[in-house]
Write a protein that holds these residues in place. Sequence first.
Motif, PDB file in Angstrom:
ATOM      1  N   GLN A  25      54.328 -22.801  94.806  1.00 37.26           N
ATOM      2  CA  GLN A  25      54.715 -23.319  96.099  1.00 37.26           C
ATOM      3  C   GLN A  25      56.190 -23.709  96.096  1.00 37.26           C
ATOM      4  O   GLN A  25      57.068 -23.641  97.134  1.00 37.26           O
ATOM      5  N   CYS A  26      56.672 -24.136  94.950  1.00 37.34           N
ATOM      6  CA  CYS A  26      58.173 -24.761  94.863  1.00 37.34           C
ATOM      7  C   CYS A  26      59.252 -23.675  94.207  1.00 37.34           C
ATOM      8  O   CYS A  26      60.376 -24.283  94.123  1.00 37.34           O
TER       9      CYS A  26
ATOM     10  N   ILE B 112      56.001 -14.858  96.204  1.00 35.94           N
ATOM     11  CA  ILE B 112      57.014 -14.240  97.161  1.00 35.94           C
ATOM     12  C   ILE B 112      57.449 -15.026  97.921  1.00 35.94           C
ATOM     13  O   ILE B 112      57.133 -15.917  98.455  1.00 35.94           O
ATOM     14  N   GLU B 113      59.016 -14.855  98.088  1.00 32.83           N
ATOM     15  CA  GLU B 113      59.843 -15.797  98.674  1.00 32.83           C
ATOM     16  C   GLU B 113      60.775 -15.141  99.788  1.00 32.83           C
ATOM     17  O   GLU B 113      61.074 -13.913  99.511  1.00 32.83           O
TER      18      GLU B 113
ATOM     19  N   TYR C  11      51.334 -22.578 100.761  1.00 27.95           N
ATOM     20  CA  TYR C  11      52.656 -22.224 101.133  1.00 27.95           C
ATOM     21  C   TYR C  11      53.705 -23.022 100.957  1.00 27.95           C
ATOM     22  O   TYR C  11      53.553 -24.551 101.025  1.00 27.95           O
ATOM     23  N   GLY C  12      54.880 -22.828 100.764  1.00 26.36           N
ATOM     24  CA  GLY C  12      55.831 -23.678 100.825  1.00 26.36           C
ATOM     25  C   GLY C  12      57.104 -23.360 101.752  1.00 26.36           C
ATOM     26  O   GLY C  12      57.121 -22.105 102.086  1.00 26.36           O
ATOM     27  N   ILE C  13      57.286 -24.344 102.380  1.00 25.77           N
ATOM     28  CA  ILE C  13      58.366 -24.066 103.758  1.00 25.77           C
ATOM     29  C   ILE C  13      59.425 -25.076 103.576  1.00 25.77           C
ATOM     30  O   ILE C  13      59.239 -26.411 103.191  1.00 25.77           O
ATOM     31  N   ARG C  14      60.633 -24.456 103.778  1.00 26.05           N
ATOM     32  CA  ARG C  14      61.993 -25.321 103.691  1.00 26.05           C
ATOM     33  C   ARG C  14      62.819 -24.773 104.440  1.00 26.05           C
ATOM     34  O   ARG C  14      63.257 -23.535 105.036  1.00 26.05           O
TER      35      ARG C  14
ATOM     36  N   LEU D 110      60.035 -19.268 103.656  1.00 26.76           N
ATOM     37  CA  LEU D 110      58.612 -19.218 103.377  1.00 26.76           C
ATOM     38  C   LEU D 110      58.385 -18.845 102.131  1.00 26.76           C
ATOM     39  O   LEU D 110      58.884 -17.747 101.736  1.00 26.76           O
ATOM     40  N   ARG D 111      57.395 -19.395 101.479  1.00 24.85           N
ATOM     41  CA  ARG D 111      57.122 -18.944 100.010  1.00 24.85           C
ATOM     42  C   ARG D 111      55.698 -19.292  99.899  1.00 24.85           C
ATOM     43  O   ARG D 111      54.960 -19.949 100.191  1.00 24.85           O
TER      44      ARG D 111
END
Length: 939
Positions: free
Chosen positions: A74-75, A147-148, A203-206, A214-215
């Motif tokens: 996620q990070c 995947i990023e 998911y990771g969002i920033r 989005l990751r």
Amino acid sequence: MHSLLLTGVALVWAILPTVVMPVRLPDGASRMECRRRNFWIWINKDFLGYNQWQIQALDASQRIYTITEMIAAQCGFTVVRDLDDNLEIRISYFACPTKTLDDVQFNVSINFLVFFATGRISYDLAMACTLPVIWSPREIICEENYIEVSVRRIVPSVFSFQGLQLGAGSWPVVLAQDWYIDFQYRNGTVRTVTATAATQLGYGIRTTNTRLLLRSPHNTPQSQVMLVEGLALEVTLSTMSYKQPWVILIVETTTACSVEPPRFTPTSLVWLTPAVLTPLVFDIPYYQDQGPLMGVDGLLITPETMQRNGYQLAMDAAALSITVPIGAPGGKMKSDVQNNTYGATYSIDLLLERDWRGLSDDETRHSTCKRITTPFQPQPLLFIDYTVPSMKYFNVALGYFYPDVVVTGLAIHGQQLTPAQATDRGFTLATVTHPNGTSVFFLQVPFLDPLVEQTLLTDWIRRYTLYVTYTMTLVSTGKTFTYTDVVHADLKDIVPPIYAGACGKNTLIMDMTSGSMDRYWVPYIRDLPLTAELITSQKYTVTGTGTTFRLEVPAPGVGLVYEAVTLQSFRVRLDFSLKDNQTLQTMSSFSVSCNFPTGRMLVCLPNGTMIATVFGTDTVPNFDAQRTHLRDPSCLPLEANSTMALFYFSSSECSTTKVYDGTHVITDNEIIFRREEVPVGAPSISRDSEHKLTIRCRYATQQTKTIWAKKSVPLHRGLRVERKPAVRRVARHAPNLQLRLAKDGSYNKFYSAEDLALLRLAPQTLYLDVYLLPHGDQQEVVLEDCWATTVPEPDAVTRWDFISLRCPVGKASHRTTIQDRALKNVKQFAVKTDGLHGQVYIHCLVSICDGSQATHEACVQTCDPNDERTEPAALIKEQVTELLSMGPVEIQAAQDVVSSKYSGEKQWLTWPWVMAVGMAVVGVLSVASVFLAIRIFKC
């Protein structure tokens, strides 16, 4: 892989004492680099050893988070082992804990905890990097565990700036609740989730000042596998949206990464991806590929490097391919073991970067990091013998191995040695590395090391044999495997023993100067091991030093060979031999013969034969020794004169009796003086005194050895010393004639020649027959003579008659019955073996007659017990005779072996023992008589 590296160590943490100190790693323990889109950190494998470790980071609220496998995806953390087994940590510039300034300057700080035996230490790792290449409007990174996708952030003026700020709370960073993500599926359905719900899905969002990110981990439920030009892609179709009144902002966040398995040939690996990643291309007609770039270990390489290393990057309308030769630079061969078979895999970390353009600002940069490892390939090992025998040491090499293999043990002739122990022993164990990176293990072992086997060949050539087993360990995995081989070296360096013989007053003397192989040999007298018990019981004298050896054997005595015995003298031979202590093969031998005057003697030979003398001067008045006989009056002396008689007979003849006492068998007979009486037949007057001499031998019943000697002595009536078979003519039907041993009295099953070599029978009846294969109706078999010997030769000195002159012989030791059956081509007879012992060979002299002359005496199995001719009357000119033999047959009864308490079960294995016993008995033992006779006089 990631689960192994990121597994929590809470239990270890709880057990170990807490020593948390924010310190810097020691020099050389780590290395850091700023790459195009990542922080790269390496922790040296030697610093880590086998200690547990952990990665921690702080969120905006200064809360500590342990980087687990889920949080890593996620990070933006990727934690792997590099090709050299060092710990490799890759951190995205947009990772959760990074701080950015205008998306050009990036800073990250993490804690790296190591759990030592004395406690855990926290090391501070901080990096600051500047973006080397500006961001593309859309960038997609396919990492090993995530995947990023990040896109340029363009915000219309109608949007509230605050609505695009980061939400409050801990990371993974969460956007305001007004953000949504739409996941699309191939069946047309769409699933919409909030940003908060997306983080709960992994998911990771920033967002940053300039980009939206989005990751996602690989293989989420929202992803799907699509085939493009027959090649597999992992695709997640998604858009992110932000809603305000009258306006909706939509950002395309679709990702696609190649998941096509690599292909392998015996010499190369091939990585294929579609030429056009169609799920990511909006306007196919306007698609412009800027050309793919290849990289290794996270760094792009030049075409010159590709050519130098043999890499190939090619693209056609359907696919893009990267071909790498197995073993090429940039990758690494790594050892492996399967089913104790050594092999290797080749691994390389490839980077593929692609840029394409469409209309307007449709620009995409796509990067994929992929480690490719070939399947296990067995590697044939070479065991090379560089030994030069004249150097007197083995020099062998085992290869070829990759550098991650070490020798951790050796077994020489079965004895385990560590490398240190081998070195202390005088071995040399060295590793030689070739320019191509492979290694060879060299081993040198001295010939004279006790673990090297030595064997004497012909012409005094010594063969040295090295049995070696290597134990090797893979440094990276701890797997072990073994390799075993054997090498021989022949060297003519044997110094043989030197012998000399002499005759003492009443002893045979052998002197020996030791050779160079004596420690591997054991001494024998004939086939008796020269043990301490034999030396003591038989009054041998053994003396010597470390290099000389003297053996004196009294005569007559046990272990000697009696070559000739007459009234005047007897000739005996001492047979000495040295045998290999493993195979009992005779390696060296020597014999000495001596003549001694014949005196008062009783010799009990191992095969049951007895030699005895009697003197007429032993009584008053004297008696004429020529008028003596054994208990059986027909058994007369072998030689005699008026003062001395010599008897030589078998314990199974001449009315010799046997008595068993449980452990020994005692045989005895009597030498009787035949008095002259008047009148003859009804004695009433005699001038001669009565004289009897009892002779007795005692044999151990547990002995199994048989010692025999063939003697050429005159044939005296009444004592069958050497029986010659009747004249044998050429047998016309010999191949069709067989002497067989039946398994029982039914004569239906017979032992084969192979069976006889292993057959051991208790005292019982032997069922034998002579079988002539049918060849017409006129041929008939007649048994002329059948007998047994202890040796293969039918004319041996010692024999037991079964059938003599066509007559069955009935004695205390064996009784013969001829079966009366109406069979012309088969003659059957049975022998009860009450007194037979040891190995015996059975012989039959048979005749084949013409059955058409049925009245002819040659075809009648009759006998005349009083017939004293040397050949049967039936053997006429026209008759065909044949001598048949079979055996040996082992009959386990009381064994007549040696007339002593010697037990042959114990072997003397070392020369020093011989010397010690010899020195102990020097001066104590003296030449003694072997007379066991007890003289009984009856007046």
